[in-house]
Write an enzyme that holds these catalytic residues in place. Structure first.
Site, PDB file in Angstrom:
ATOM      1  N   TYR A   1       3.292   9.498   0.654  1.00  0.00           N
ATOM      2  CA  TYR A   1       4.316   9.189   1.428  1.00  0.00           C
ATOM      3  C   TYR A   1       5.708   9.389   1.238  1.00  0.00           C
ATOM      4  O   TYR A   1       6.570   9.390   2.115  1.00  0.00           O
ATOM      5  CB  TYR A   1       4.203   7.502   1.647  1.00  0.00           C
ATOM      6  CG  TYR A   1       2.475   7.260   2.005  1.00  0.00           C
ATOM      7  CD1 TYR A   1       1.769   8.102   2.431  1.00  0.00           C
ATOM      8  CD2 TYR A   1       2.313   5.898   1.779  1.00  0.00           C
ATOM      9  CE1 TYR A   1       0.462   7.711   2.838  1.00  0.00           C
ATOM     10  CE2 TYR A   1       1.194   5.384   2.056  1.00  0.00           C
ATOM     11  CZ  TYR A   1      -0.033   6.377   2.681  1.00  0.00           C
ATOM     12  OH  TYR A   1      -1.280   5.926   2.895  1.00  0.00           O
TER      13      TYR A   1
ATOM     14  N   GLN B   1     -10.807   2.428   1.298  1.00  0.00           N
ATOM     15  CA  GLN B   1      -9.763   2.218   2.271  1.00  0.00           C
ATOM     16  C   GLN B   1      -9.907   3.322   3.557  1.00  0.00           C
ATOM     17  O   GLN B   1     -10.105   4.745   3.083  1.00  0.00           O
ATOM     18  CB  GLN B   1      -8.434   2.510   1.830  1.00  0.00           C
ATOM     19  CG  GLN B   1      -7.314   2.322   2.756  1.00  0.00           C
ATOM     20  CD  GLN B   1      -5.804   2.297   2.185  1.00  0.00           C
ATOM     21  OE1 GLN B   1      -5.052   3.225   2.684  1.00  0.00           O
ATOM     22  NE2 GLN B   1      -5.520   1.467   1.293  1.00  0.00           N
TER      23      GLN B   1
ATOM     24  N   HIS C   1      -7.387   9.147  -2.754  1.00  0.00           N
ATOM     25  CA  HIS C   1      -6.694   9.159  -1.520  1.00  0.00           C
ATOM     26  C   HIS C   1      -7.877   9.981  -0.393  1.00  0.00           C
ATOM     27  O   HIS C   1      -8.139   9.312   0.647  1.00  0.00           O
ATOM     28  CB  HIS C   1      -5.623  10.078  -1.292  1.00  0.00           C
ATOM     29  CG  HIS C   1      -4.652   9.560  -0.093  1.00  0.00           C
ATOM     30  ND1 HIS C   1      -3.339   9.691  -0.203  1.00  0.00           N
ATOM     31  CD2 HIS C   1      -5.030   9.328   1.133  1.00  0.00           C
ATOM     32  CE1 HIS C   1      -2.746   9.103   0.849  1.00  0.00           C
ATOM     33  NE2 HIS C   1      -3.739   8.832   1.758  1.00  0.00           N
TER      34      HIS C   1
ATOM     35  N   LYS D   1      -1.934   5.835  -4.479  1.00  0.00           N
ATOM     36  CA  LYS D   1      -3.182   6.871  -4.244  1.00  0.00           C
ATOM     37  C   LYS D   1      -2.909   8.206  -4.914  1.00  0.00           C
ATOM     38  O   LYS D   1      -1.846   8.864  -4.782  1.00  0.00           O
ATOM     39  CB  LYS D   1      -3.252   7.052  -2.696  1.00  0.00           C
ATOM     40  CG  LYS D   1      -3.284   5.796  -2.141  1.00  0.00           C
ATOM     41  CD  LYS D   1      -3.891   5.716  -0.782  1.00  0.00           C
ATOM     42  CE  LYS D   1      -3.547   4.578   0.223  1.00  0.00           C
ATOM     43  NZ  LYS D   1      -2.497   4.506   0.720  1.00  0.00           N
TER      44      LYS D   1
ATOM     45  N   ASP E   1       0.886  -1.178  -0.001  1.00  0.00           N
ATOM     46  CA  ASP E   1      -0.148   0.053   0.042  1.00  0.00           C
ATOM     47  C   ASP E   1       0.843   1.282  -0.046  1.00  0.00           C
ATOM     48  O   ASP E   1       1.491   1.484   0.957  1.00  0.00           O
ATOM     49  CB  ASP E   1      -0.856   0.083   1.104  1.00  0.00           C
ATOM     50  CG  ASP E   1      -1.841   1.266   1.265  1.00  0.00           C
ATOM     51  OD1 ASP E   1      -2.863   1.092   0.424  1.00  0.00           O
ATOM     52  OD2 ASP E   1      -1.604   2.309   2.125  1.00  0.00           O
TER      53      ASP E   1
HETATM   54  N1  LIG Z   1      -5.773   6.001   3.094  1.00  0.00           N
HETATM   55  C1  LIG Z   1      -5.316   6.853   4.172  1.00  0.00           C
HETATM   56  O1  LIG Z   1      -5.619   7.819   4.242  1.00  0.00           O
HETATM   57  C2  LIG Z   1      -4.161   6.267   5.010  1.00  0.00           C
HETATM   58  C3  LIG Z   1      -4.115   6.760   6.186  1.00  0.00           C
HETATM   59  C4  LIG Z   1      -3.074   6.347   7.070  1.00  0.00           C
HETATM   60  C5  LIG Z   1      -2.490   4.934   6.840  1.00  0.00           C
HETATM   61  N2  LIG Z   1      -2.714   4.411   5.613  1.00  0.00           N
HETATM   62  C6  LIG Z   1      -2.102   2.883   5.131  1.00  0.00           C
HETATM   63  O2  LIG Z   1      -2.440   2.185   6.181  1.00  0.00           O
HETATM   64  C7  LIG Z   1      -1.073   1.836   6.699  1.00  0.00           C
HETATM   65  C8  LIG Z   1      -1.152   1.150   7.976  1.00  0.00           C
HETATM   66  O3  LIG Z   1      -1.459   2.328   8.952  1.00  0.00           O
HETATM   67  P1  LIG Z   1      -0.473   3.199   9.823  1.00  0.00           P
HETATM   68  O4  LIG Z   1       1.026   2.922   9.143  1.00  0.00           O
HETATM   69  O5  LIG Z   1      -0.972   4.518  10.066  1.00  0.00           O
HETATM   70  O6  LIG Z   1      -0.515   2.315  11.302  1.00  0.00           O
HETATM   71  P2  LIG Z   1      -0.523   0.977  11.778  1.00  0.00           P
HETATM   72  O7  LIG Z   1      -0.172  -0.229  10.517  1.00  0.00           O
HETATM   73  O8  LIG Z   1      -1.662   0.839  12.480  1.00  0.00           O
HETATM   74  O9  LIG Z   1       0.528   0.995  12.869  1.00  0.00           O
HETATM   75  C9  LIG Z   1       1.855   1.134  12.324  1.00  0.00           C
HETATM   76  C10 LIG Z   1       2.894   1.073  13.806  1.00  0.00           C
HETATM   77  O10 LIG Z   1       2.706  -0.109  14.387  1.00  0.00           O
HETATM   78  C11 LIG Z   1       4.029  -0.649  14.627  1.00  0.00           C
HETATM   79  N3  LIG Z   1       4.190  -2.134  14.241  1.00  0.00           N
HETATM   80  C12 LIG Z   1       3.977  -2.801  13.456  1.00  0.00           C
HETATM   81  N4  LIG Z   1       3.716  -4.014  13.696  1.00  0.00           N
HETATM   82  C13 LIG Z   1       3.792  -4.160  14.960  1.00  0.00           C
HETATM   83  C14 LIG Z   1       3.986  -5.510  15.820  1.00  0.00           C
HETATM   84  N5  LIG Z   1       3.838  -6.650  15.331  1.00  0.00           N
HETATM   85  N6  LIG Z   1       4.050  -5.352  17.124  1.00  0.00           N
HETATM   86  C15 LIG Z   1       4.146  -3.977  17.521  1.00  0.00           C
HETATM   87  N7  LIG Z   1       3.954  -2.867  17.043  1.00  0.00           N
HETATM   88  C16 LIG Z   1       4.046  -3.075  15.435  1.00  0.00           C
HETATM   89  C17 LIG Z   1       4.951   0.115  13.588  1.00  0.00           C
HETATM   90  O11 LIG Z   1       6.144   0.181  14.090  1.00  0.00           O
HETATM   91  P3  LIG Z   1       7.648  -0.283  12.955  1.00  0.00           P
HETATM   92  O12 LIG Z   1       7.208   0.301  11.714  1.00  0.00           O
HETATM   93  O13 LIG Z   1       8.618   0.838  13.723  1.00  0.00           O
HETATM   94  O14 LIG Z   1       7.872  -1.716  13.097  1.00  0.00           O
HETATM   95  C18 LIG Z   1       4.138   1.291  13.371  1.00  0.00           C
HETATM   96  O15 LIG Z   1       4.622   2.264  14.336  1.00  0.00           O
HETATM   97  C19 LIG Z   1      -0.179   2.831   6.500  1.00  0.00           C
HETATM   98  O16 LIG Z   1       1.266   2.488   6.223  1.00  0.00           O
HETATM   99  C20 LIG Z   1      -0.515   3.360   5.013  1.00  0.00           C
HETATM  100  O17 LIG Z   1      -0.263   2.470   4.111  1.00  0.00           O
HETATM  101  C21 LIG Z   1      -3.651   4.894   4.621  1.00  0.00           C
END
Ligand SMILES: NC(=O)c1ccc[n+]([C@@H]2O[C@H](COP(=O)([O-])OP(=O)(O)OC[C@H]3O[C@@H](n4cnc5c(N)ncnc54)[C@H](OP(=O)(O)O)[C@@H]3O)[C@@H](O)[C@H]2O)c1
Length: 377
Positions: free
Chosen positions: A40, A175, A102, A69, A35
């Site tokens: 980003y 999403q 997005h 996106k 994704d």
């Molecule tokens: N469409 C949109 O508007 C939108 C908005 C936000 C996000 N997104 C997408 O959704 C994805 C996921 O959301 P997000 O990145 O905000 O948050 P997330 O995936 O909920 O959380 C990521 C965090 O969790 C940590 N983590 C990962 N695996 C873990 C585990 N097994 N145990 C403990 N901690 C863990 C990561 O740390 P480390 O990386 O340091 O391991 C990072 O700090 C994004 O990367 C993006 O691709 C889309």
């Protein structure tokens, strides 16, 4: 590609210096869905990791499902193709599997991602997302993208898009932020009733300004009970409710942890609804943990998951099928077998397929939908 892999790697806040390695580790671990987004500012580094694994022969382009996106400053119809081409160039690809709008609103075009007025308010553009969608549909027609979808759309916005006169391509996914504190139950029901899949972002609580979901005592307790990590529990939570999930990590151990078989082929086999009312200490936008309700869970999924020795994509595999794997309580749990092809983590189960159907894959792809594509399980 006619299906969306139910588990993908998020790349937001994945620092350019770390994300190439993270993508390589993720591909080795079995991730096929990535994704990405222009916003980003790391697509070039993500692309480097992908290219490296293709060159090494670990995967082919066709094995992968790469999402990008369209950012809000590019909603003018005349800007959409160039924005997509820019992401493609950075990712070093000649097509995207999925391109998402997005957000439903456009911002003033320009180089600033967040154009602000003197009062710090975002400067909007006067675009309408229905017009932007038409330009995105053109990308499908010209072959730059295989499918299109949306992000951060509420149900009225999605309905308006689905009811658009002369709609050429339906959105294949919406999403949205989604996790046990924000289960999006109603939106998910709406999307799924309209044949639009849902992708959960921030599934672990978020990369920044998130919620401390993994520290929640109830999730911790459930994790302990099932001998899984809290992250595995909340990832599995989405897969079980037919929601695509894209946890982000740049940490090799966590990347592997997030896609272990322990996540993929593990079912909550009993109602967890009673925990729901206890969950949610504190986060301001916490909502009921209704998604942990047995009614939304797999119910009899364990009993009904009949693995067939056949992978959707790689065909029959002799000798493979269901396995009895002990779960944390020592009881045998029925799991679908894995495709023996290198790197393929697809279950050989038509009724428990981890690749969600892409119901919006119409036009050139409509004849390629496999018979099992109507439902996840
Ligand atoms: N469409 C949109 O508007 C939108 C908005 C936000 C996000 N997104 C997408 O959704 C994805 C996921 O959301 P997000 O990145 O905000 O948050 P997330 O995936 O909920 O959380 C990521 C965090 O969790 C940590 N983590 C990962 N695996 C873990 C585990 N097994 N145990 C403990 N901690 C863990 C990561 O740390 P480390 O990386 O340091 O391991 C990072 O700090 C994004 O990367 C993006 O691709 C889309």
């Amino acid at each position: 590609m006619e299906k969306i892999p139910a588990l993908g790697l998020g790349t937001w806040k994945a620092a350019p210096g770390e994300v190439t390695e993270a993508v390589k580790v993720a591909i080795d671990a079995g991730f096929r869905h990535f994704d990405c987004a222009y916003l980003y500012h790391n697509e070039s580094e993500v692309g480097a990791g992908i290219q490296r694994k293709i060159r090494e022969g670990v995967v082919t382009r066709q094995d992968l499902f790469v999402v990008s996106k369209l950012w809000c400053t590019r909603h003018e119809k005349s800007l959409v193709k160039a924005a997509c081409t820019k992401s493609l160039k950075a990712l070093k690809l000649d097509y995207l599997d999925l391109y998402l709008m997005h957000w439903p609103m456009g911002f003033k075009p320009g180089e600033e991602d967040l154009p602000l007025d003197r009062n710090g308010m975002v400067l909007p553009s006067d675009t309408d997302f229905l017009d932007t969608w038409e330009a995105m549909e053109d990308l499908v027609v010209t072959g730059l993208v295989r499918a299109i979808g949306v992000s951060n759309f509420n149900h009225q916005q999605l309905e308006r898009l689905l009811n658009k006169p002369n709609l050429r391509f339906k959105p294949v996914t919406n999403q949205v932020e989604c996790h046990p504190y924000l289960t999006q139950k109603n939106l998910i029901n709406f999307c799924q009733s309209r044949d639009v899949t849902v992708t959960a972002y921030r599934p672990l609580g978020g990369s920044s300004e998130g919620v401390a979901l993994l520290d929640d005592p109830v999730i911790q307790r459930i994790a302990q009970k099932y001998n899984r990590s809290p992250a595995q529990i909340v990832i599995r939570f989405q897969i079980q409710r037919n929601v695509i999930v894209i946890p982000k990590s740049v940490t090799p151990t966590r990347i592997r942890e997030n896609i272990q078989e322990r996540v993929l082929f593990f079912f909550y086999s009993e109602g967890l609804g009673s925990h729901g009312s206890q969950l949610g200490v504190g986060p301001p936008h916490k909502q009921a943990l209704c998604g942990f309700d047995a009614a939304e869970g797999p119910g009899g999924a364990v009993a009904t998951a009949r693995g067939t020795p056949e992978c959707d994509r790689h065909g029959p595999s002799p000798g493979a099928g269901e396995q009895q794997v002990p779960n944390s309580r020592g009881a045998g749990q029925r799991l679908a077998g894995l495709c023996p092809r290198a790197g393929c983590l697809l279950p050989k189960s038509q009724d428990r397929c981890l690749w969600l159907p892409g119901p919006g894959f119409v036009g050139p792809f409509q004849n390629r939908r496999p018979p099992s594509s109507q439902s996840l399980c």
